[in-house]
Design a protein around this motif. Structure first.
Motif, PDB file in Angstrom:
ATOM      1  N   GLN A   1       0.810  -1.221   0.000  1.00 42.09           N
ATOM      2  CA  GLN A   1       0.000   0.000   0.000  1.00 42.09           C
ATOM      3  C   GLN A   1       0.844   1.273   0.000  1.00 42.09           C
ATOM      4  OE1 GLN A   1      -2.282   1.885   3.424  1.00 42.09           O
ATOM      5  NE2 GLN A   1      -3.924   0.649   2.477  1.00 42.09           N
ATOM      6  N   GLN A   2       1.483   1.582   1.129  1.00 48.82           N
ATOM      7  CA  GLN A   2       2.135   2.882   1.255  1.00 48.82           C
ATOM      8  C   GLN A   2       3.367   3.028   0.362  1.00 48.82           C
ATOM      9  OE1 GLN A   2       2.039   1.952   5.307  1.00 48.82           O
ATOM     10  NE2 GLN A   2       0.695   3.636   5.880  1.00 48.82           N
TER      11      GLN A   2
ATOM     12  N   GLY B   1       3.976   9.361   5.528  1.00 42.62           N
ATOM     13  CA  GLY B   1       5.384   8.990   5.662  1.00 42.62           C
ATOM     14  C   GLY B   1       6.082   8.564   4.393  1.00 42.62           C
ATOM     15  N   THR B   2       5.692   7.416   3.843  1.00 41.37           N
ATOM     16  CA  THR B   2       6.418   6.888   2.686  1.00 41.37           C
ATOM     17  C   THR B   2       6.249   7.771   1.454  1.00 41.37           C
ATOM     18  OG1 THR B   2       4.512   5.470   2.250  1.00 41.37           O
ATOM     19  CG2 THR B   2       6.362   4.477   3.404  1.00 41.37           C
ATOM     20  N   CYS B   3       5.087   8.385   1.309  1.00 44.11           N
ATOM     21  CA  CYS B   3       4.855   9.251   0.145  1.00 44.11           C
ATOM     22  C   CYS B   3       5.847  10.402   0.110  1.00 44.11           C
ATOM     23  CB  CYS B   3       3.426   9.788   0.165  1.00 44.11           C
ATOM     24  SG  CYS B   3       2.169   8.522  -0.126  1.00 44.11           S
ATOM     25  N   ASN B   4       6.097  11.011   1.254  1.00 45.47           N
ATOM     26  CA  ASN B   4       7.032  12.138   1.303  1.00 45.47           C
ATOM     27  C   ASN B   4       8.485  11.692   1.293  1.00 45.47           C
ATOM     28  OD1 ASN B   4       5.633  14.930   1.762  1.00 45.47           O
ATOM     29  ND2 ASN B   4       4.419  13.455   2.909  1.00 45.47           N
TER      30      ASN B   4
ATOM     31  N   ALA C   1      -1.661  -1.134   8.304  1.00 40.93           N
ATOM     32  CA  ALA C   1      -2.074   0.075   7.586  1.00 40.93           C
ATOM     33  C   ALA C   1      -3.309   0.693   8.230  1.00 40.93           C
ATOM     34  CB  ALA C   1      -2.360  -0.261   6.122  1.00 40.93           C
ATOM     35  N   GLY C   2      -3.480   1.995   8.053  1.00 36.10           N
ATOM     36  CA  GLY C   2      -4.608   2.702   8.650  1.00 36.10           C
ATOM     37  C   GLY C   2      -5.950   2.209   8.158  1.00 36.10           C
TER      38      GLY C   2
END
Length: 494
Positions: free
Chosen positions: A350-351, A373-376, A453-454
């Motif tokens: 996912q992330q 987090g991972t996106c940035n 995951a959320g």
């Protein structure tokens, strides 16, 4: 890791390289990773190495300390170390890549050194080490100040007022300096992560500290009683200090007493002032400290004694209670350790994929997210964090209760947001959604067997009709790169 990357590469303490954001409650951990990134370039292995080393250090230091306390039974030592591994649980903490293992290590060392100092072993070495560790504890995690305050309180009872005051000031100094930097950048004195989790008021000036303390106390007891109870508490402490000063009882010098009282103070204050709820990450240091302290006390009063001698019923009750706690926490710890592979799979499916998607198609663009987090870390985006961790305006709105679809519409329009990637469930209120109605859902990714995951479903929205066709095109192009276990749904598949 996102803040560390931006600090190392761009000199910006922020989730993005475009602006400062006070989003981390671990100043030291973030700085350590940034230092390695600066020396050896940004990478994904540094946090896990930084976790393995203190995890090994925990086991080695506890073994050495227990031997110092004349605990030589190899079976007992083995059981204690195994309990630390399983009950914390260290393997699960290592894979988070966060600061919690280091926090456990420094906390155990601090409690040991502090008990030595309080027990009268005030050598220069012990005193210097206690000062050194008291400075590092709060910058590893802010709640580290709690155990330092407990140490200073016990020093105060022993009439070592100057030492207590100096240690307390030095431990608060790094937090104070960063707080001033944060205020100078328009943020609150405390990191946004603490503000959101505890729903505390912002501190922008010294005068705000009074309202901060007032609200903090009043959030646990009725405000009308807060001042009265504060006065009673202060007066009680004064009388207790006077009594201890005159009597100077021997128990204030007992090593085991000091170990136990430091643990009790830490647990009590943490329960009162932490609203993060039960999470193995946040409470792991309390579990580990409890194992460490009780392993010393139990060996002296139960294990090394004749179990069926005088006081056997008390030993039986205590042993049964401890055994029950160990069994319950043991099942929980084993479950967490066994969930590590599935959890890493969740993050990858996912992330990590979200980060890769944004890196490929939306670098340099403004994107609305709620799990940042991972996106940035992987993509260079202008992040509009709809959860508020890296966005002060949104954080204030959430805490003030005016976070609604109009607010989301206004802020995403102002920052020229192109798309949003969110968990729909995080924005549901009163049976509906607070996401703007004009947002167009282009697709969903769903993972199976979600643990960490959320939400198991992440949704992709175009914020207006102009962005819809491009988002559909990008999702379609990226769809073949997704793991086969990710279930895809939405317009881009039609």
């Amino acid at each position: 890791m996102s803040i560390s990357k931006n600090l190392a590469e761009h000199g910006v303490w922020g989730v993005t390289r475009y602006e400062f954001s006070s989003s981390s409650s671990s100043l030291l951990w973030t700085s350590l990773i940034a230092f390695v990134f600066y020396l050896f370039s940004t990478n994904e292995v540094t946090p896990i190495i930084f976790n393995i080393l203190p995890a090994l250090s925990i086991l080695i230091s506890v073994y050495i300390i227990l031997r110092k306390y004349n605990i030589t039974n190899k079976y007992y030592l083995f059981i204690v170390l195994v309990l630390l591994i399983v009950l914390a649980p260290l393997p699960a903490l290592i894979f988070t890549g966060l600061e919690h293992v280091l926090h456990i290590f420094i906390s155990i060392l601090f409690v040991f050194i502090a008990s030595e100092v309080l027990s009268g072993n005030i050598s220069k070495k012990n005193l210097y080490v206690s000062v050194f560790l008291s400075i590092f504890l709060p910058v590893i995690r802010y709640e580290g100040i709690v155990i330092v305050m407990g140490f200073c309180f016990l020093l105060f009872l022993q009439k070592k007022w100057i030492k207590a005051l100096v240690i307390l000031i030095l431990s608060l100094l790094p937090i104070f300096i960063f707080g001033l930097i944060s205020i100078s950048r328009g943020w609150s004195f405390f990191p946004n992560s603490l503000m959101l989790k505890a729903n505390l008021p912002d501190v922008y000036a010294f005068s705000d500290f009074f309202s901060f303390i007032y609200i903090l106390g009043g959030s646990f007891i009725p405000l009308s009683y807060f001042i009265l109870l504060s006065i009673i508490f202060i007066v009680s402490c004064v009388f207790f200090v006077i009594y201890a000063w005159k009597k100077n009882p021997l128990w204030l010098k007992s090593r085991n007493f000091n170990l136990l009282i430091l643990l009790i103070i830490n647990v009590a204050l943490y329960i009162v002032y932490s609203r993060s709820g039960w999470s193995y990450r946040y409470q792991s240091f309390i579990v580990s400290l409890s194992i460490f302290v009780f392993s010393i006390i139990l060996y002296k009063y139960i294990v090394s004694q004749s179990f069926f001698g005088p006081g056997k019923y008390s030993r039986l009750v205590v042993s049964s209670l401890i055994f029950l706690v160990v069994i319950i926490q043991g099942f929980y710890g084993i479950k967490l350790i066994s969930s590590v592979p599935a959890s890493t799979k969740n993050i990858y499916e996912q992330q990590y994929q979200m980060g890769m998607f944004l890196k490929e198609y939306y670098n340099g663009n403004a994107i609305a997210l709620n799990d940042i987090g991972t996106c940035n870390y992987f993509a260079d985006i202008r992040c509009i964090d709809l959860w508020g961790l890296s966005n002060l305006e949104i954080s204030k709105s959430r805490r003030n209760g005016n976070f609604n679809n109009q607010f989301i519409r206004d802020i995403t329009t102002r920052y020229d947001v192109r798309i949003a990637i969110v968990y729909d469930s995080w924005f549901e209120e009163d049976g509906g959604t607070i996401l703007p109605k004009e947002w167009i859902k282009a697709g969903e990714w769903k993972i199976t067997d979600n643990i960490i995951a959320g939400d198991d479903v992440v949704s992709f929205y175009a914020v207006n009709s102009k962005e819809e066709s491009q988002l559909i095109k990008n999702l379609k192009a990226f769809s073949s790169k997704l793991p086969g276990s990710v279930l895809q749904k939405g317009k881009y598949l039609n």
